[in-house]
Motif scaffolding. Structure first.
Motif, PDB file in Angstrom:
ATOM      1  N   LYS A  45       1.839  12.331  -8.115  1.00  0.00           N
ATOM      2  CA  LYS A  45       0.908  12.828  -7.102  1.00  0.00           C
ATOM      3  C   LYS A  45       0.495  11.711  -6.147  1.00  0.00           C
ATOM      4  N   THR A  46       0.457  10.474  -6.647  1.00  0.00           N
ATOM      5  CA  THR A  46       0.001   9.328  -5.877  1.00  0.00           C
ATOM      6  C   THR A  46       0.934   8.144  -6.114  1.00  0.00           C
ATOM      7  N   ILE A  47       1.204   7.389  -5.027  1.00  0.00           N
ATOM      8  CA  ILE A  47       1.957   6.139  -5.160  1.00  0.00           C
ATOM      9  C   ILE A  47       1.242   5.048  -4.370  1.00  0.00           C
ATOM     10  N   GLY A  48       1.497   3.801  -4.727  1.00  0.00           N
ATOM     11  CA  GLY A  48       0.978   2.661  -3.988  1.00  0.00           C
ATOM     12  C   GLY A  48       2.052   2.114  -3.076  1.00  0.00           C
ATOM     13  N   ILE A  49       1.642   1.690  -1.888  1.00  0.00           N
ATOM     14  CA  ILE A  49       2.562   1.103  -0.913  1.00  0.00           C
ATOM     15  C   ILE A  49       1.969  -0.223  -0.453  1.00  0.00           C
ATOM     16  N   MET A  50       2.698  -1.314  -0.647  1.00  0.00           N
ATOM     17  CA  MET A  50       2.262  -2.613  -0.144  1.00  0.00           C
ATOM     18  C   MET A  50       2.747  -2.771   1.288  1.00  0.00           C
ATOM     19  N   HIS A  51       1.826  -3.122   2.199  1.00  0.00           N
ATOM     20  CA  HIS A  51       2.163  -3.324   3.607  1.00  0.00           C
ATOM     21  C   HIS A  51       1.363  -4.500   4.139  1.00  0.00           C
ATOM     22  N   ASN A  52       2.063  -5.525   4.578  1.00  0.00           N
ATOM     23  CA  ASN A  52       1.421  -6.737   5.124  1.00  0.00           C
ATOM     24  C   ASN A  52       0.351  -7.293   4.185  1.00  0.00           C
ATOM     25  N   GLY A  53       0.634  -7.305   2.901  1.00  0.00           N
ATOM     26  CA  GLY A  53      -0.291  -7.881   1.926  1.00  0.00           C
ATOM     27  C   GLY A  53      -1.429  -6.973   1.504  1.00  0.00           C
ATOM     28  N   SER A  54      -1.487  -5.758   2.016  1.00  0.00           N
ATOM     29  CA  SER A  54      -2.537  -4.811   1.635  1.00  0.00           C
ATOM     30  C   SER A  54      -1.931  -3.643   0.876  1.00  0.00           C
ATOM     31  N   LEU A  55      -2.701  -3.117  -0.075  1.00  0.00           N
ATOM     32  CA  LEU A  55      -2.255  -1.976  -0.858  1.00  0.00           C
ATOM     33  C   LEU A  55      -2.784  -0.693  -0.238  1.00  0.00           C
ATOM     34  N   TYR A  56      -1.878   0.228   0.036  1.00  0.00           N
ATOM     35  CA  TYR A  56      -2.222   1.552   0.542  1.00  0.00           C
ATOM     36  C   TYR A  56      -1.883   2.572  -0.520  1.00  0.00           C
ATOM     37  N   LEU A  66      -0.368  15.282   2.993  1.00  0.00           N
ATOM     38  CA  LEU A  66      -0.300  13.896   2.561  1.00  0.00           C
ATOM     39  C   LEU A  66      -1.479  13.126   3.136  1.00  0.00           C
ATOM     40  N   ILE A  67      -2.059  12.259   2.315  1.00  0.00           N
ATOM     41  CA  ILE A  67      -3.169  11.413   2.735  1.00  0.00           C
ATOM     42  C   ILE A  67      -2.772   9.969   2.456  1.00  0.00           C
ATOM     43  N   LEU A  68      -2.883   9.112   3.488  1.00  0.00           N
ATOM     44  CA  LEU A  68      -2.618   7.691   3.328  1.00  0.00           C
ATOM     45  C   LEU A  68      -3.930   6.948   3.519  1.00  0.00           C
ATOM     46  N   THR A  69      -4.352   6.187   2.487  1.00  0.00           N
ATOM     47  CA  THR A  69      -5.606   5.438   2.556  1.00  0.00           C
ATOM     48  C   THR A  69      -5.362   3.983   2.207  1.00  0.00           C
TER      49      THR A  69
END
Length: 70
Positions: A45-56, A66-69
């Protein structure tokens, strides 16, 4: 009859300006790779995405949105 595209076009929009200036570039639209959300979520249901050193967090809702936070 709905078509199933393999790629979609990126529209010129200030939020898509990669230079950080906030201005739309004067470029033609270009096809970009397309992924199904199921390929990203892989049954979760949820995954983590690392982008430019931040976790989304990308989350699928019960209503199929879909919700991206950050």
């Amino acid at each position: 009859m709905p078509a199933t595209p393999n790629a979609f076009s990126v529209l010129n929009h200030p939020s898509l300006d990669q230079s950080g200036g906030g201005h739309a570039s004067i470029q033609a639209t270009r096809p970009v790779p397309m992924l199904e959300s199921t390929e990203l979520l892989k049954g979760n249901k949820t995954i983590g995405i690392m982008h430019n050193g931040s976790l989304y967090r990308l989350q699928a809702t019960k209503l199929g949105k879909l919700i991206l936070t950050k």
